[in-house]
Structure formats: C-alpha cells, structure tokens
Design a protein around this motif. Structure first.
Motif: not given
Length: 285
Positions: A87-94, A253-272
C-alpha cells in the motif's frame, strides 16, 4: 509515441536487448526511464512502512498541512496495489484524494504469497463488504495499479462485485494480458496475466448488465505492457473509458500529480447511461 531525438550509441545495444520494444530510443523514453528509477528508489525507502495491513478505523481527517476543499459526501475509495508491492505505493495519491474531499480512503494489502487472482478477488470482496458495513455506504470506488486492477476487475465482472463497486479506475493493468518477462512464468499469477490464459479468457466472456463504470489509464511508455494497448479495457458489455498517458512509465502512474488529477476527474464523472467505449489522452511530460 513521437520520437523527439535518438541517442545513436545506445540504439544497437537496446535493439539487441529489447528488439521489439526499444527499436527507437527517444528522449521522452530516457526521461521516463529516469523518472521510473527515481520513483523506484523512493518507493524502496517507503516499502517497509506499507508491509503491515492498514488499521481499520473511522475516516481520517486530511493531513494537517493540506487545505480541505468543501465537497459533498462521496463513496469510500479503496486503493489496491500491484504485483510484489504494498500500500505504500499510494502515499501521494492518497494525500491528493484526501485534499480534494475524499473522506474515507483505505489501502488494502493482499498477501505476496497469493498465487491465484481469483482467491485475491474473493478476499477483496470480503473487504468491500466490511467497508460498506462499517461506513454505512452502499458502494465503493476502487483504484487498482497493475495487478491490483485485474484483481478488482475479476471481482466486479465474475464475482458479482458490480453491485458494490460504482467505479473502477485501473492504472497500467494488463486487461488483455502482457507478454513481458517470460522468465517470470514460474509464478502462477504471472502466468494468469499472459494473453490467452484461462483467467484472461474468463474476462472475455459476456458480462451483460455489469453496473460498474471502468476507467483505464494506460501509458505509451509502459515497459511492462506488451502490447501497450493490453492496458485498455476492450469488452462489448462494459462501460469503459480508456485514457492514454504520454510521457511516463509504469511506476509513475500512481504517483504523478497529473495522473492523480485525472483519477479524481474519473471518480467524479457523471453516471453513464449506456455501455460505450471512450478514449482520451493525457500528456504529462
């Protein structure tokens, strides 16, 4: 991948070592490799801190030096690491997710002795049920890196987990199998991640009515995906969005801040509203 420059003395050596993957050595690839090595060094330092399973407790407040942004209540987020990792790989993403309003985030470790993705998926299902009961939530979101994404997909698609998982975000996950590192075939899980394996073929079977929305981030410089598009979700019954990331490799991929932004946007997508395959792009370097 756009080749922006070539280091001539290294090309013959790379062609001999990696004839099918590194025929043209670009500056972008060199930068991505340097970043991967730096991330690997940092992760090795953090690795001992993630060996022990996370304590199960009430939602934690964001770190004291972060500014919490006002947001509405959102489903718990489960972070699931990759092969021979923790789980330590997710320190920054978390940290990033907590700063932007995710009040309940849990990182799960599965045993490094696990030899079957199916067993790991069953264990994940029990964790999901326990988290939902403890938090009073009906569903969760999952972010899985590499093998973690494949474990989560098996749970969602084959074990009825689509009732519990609202959104599954995968990072460099070999959805259709990868041919990299054939010498690692001695490990049963590596064999399960090969193209045409029994498990990969199970994931190709029909999945009508699957409720989970998939978002897959795949890198055009990922040395662990062969072919690179193996990290895309390609299934007629799944609602999926595949996002190509340019400029970084597998570990970033689980560390870069730009990807983290993309992950947040993906989690907040409107329901398809209907099953569809979407593509997108993200350039980080």
């Amino acid at each position: 991948m756009k080749v922006t420059g070539v280091v001539e003395p290294l090309v013959p050596l790379c062609q001999r070592l990696f004839p099918s993957r590194l025929a043209g050595l670009s500056i972008a690839l060199l930068k991505a490799t340097a970043l991967e090595l730096a991330i690997l060094a940092g992760h090795l330092l953090l690795y001992p801190s993630g060996i022990i399973q996370e304590r199960r407790c009430a939602p934690l407040p964001p770190p004291p030096d972060t500014t919490a942004l006002p947001t509405e209540a959102k489903p718990p987020v489960i972070l699931l690491h990759g092969f021979i990792d923790n789980r330590s790989v997710f320190v920054l993403l978390r940290r990033n997710l907590a700063q932007h309003g995710r009040q309940h985030i849990e990182s799960l470790n599965y045993s490094p002795l696990t030899c079957d993705i199916r067993i790991a998926a069953e264990l994940l299902g029990r964790h999901v049920d326990e988290i939902c009961e403890r938090t009073g939530q009906r569903q969760v979101d999952i972010v899985g890196h590499s093998l973690g994404g494949l474990i989560a997909r098996y749970y969602v698609q084959r074990l009825g987990g689509d009732l519990r998982v609202r959104r599954l975000v995968t990072l460099g996950t070999p959805h259709s199998g990868t041919r990299v590192a054939p010498l690692a075939n001695a490990h049963p899980i590596v064999r399960q991640m090969r193209p045409g394996s029994e498990l990969i073929e199970e994931l190709r079977e029909p999945a009508p009515g699957c409720r989970t929305h998939f978002v897959s981030f795949w890198s055009d410089l990922d040395p662990l995906m062969d072919p690179l598009e193996a990290a895309c979700v390609d299934h007629p019954d799944l609602v999926a969005q595949n996002i190509r990331v340019s400029g970084i490799g597998h570990l970033a991929l689980p560390v870069h801040p730009a990807v983290a932004t993309g992950i947040r946007q993906a989690l907040d997508l409107e329901e398809p509203t209907a099953a569809a395959a979407h593509t997108g792009g993200l350039t980080v370097a």
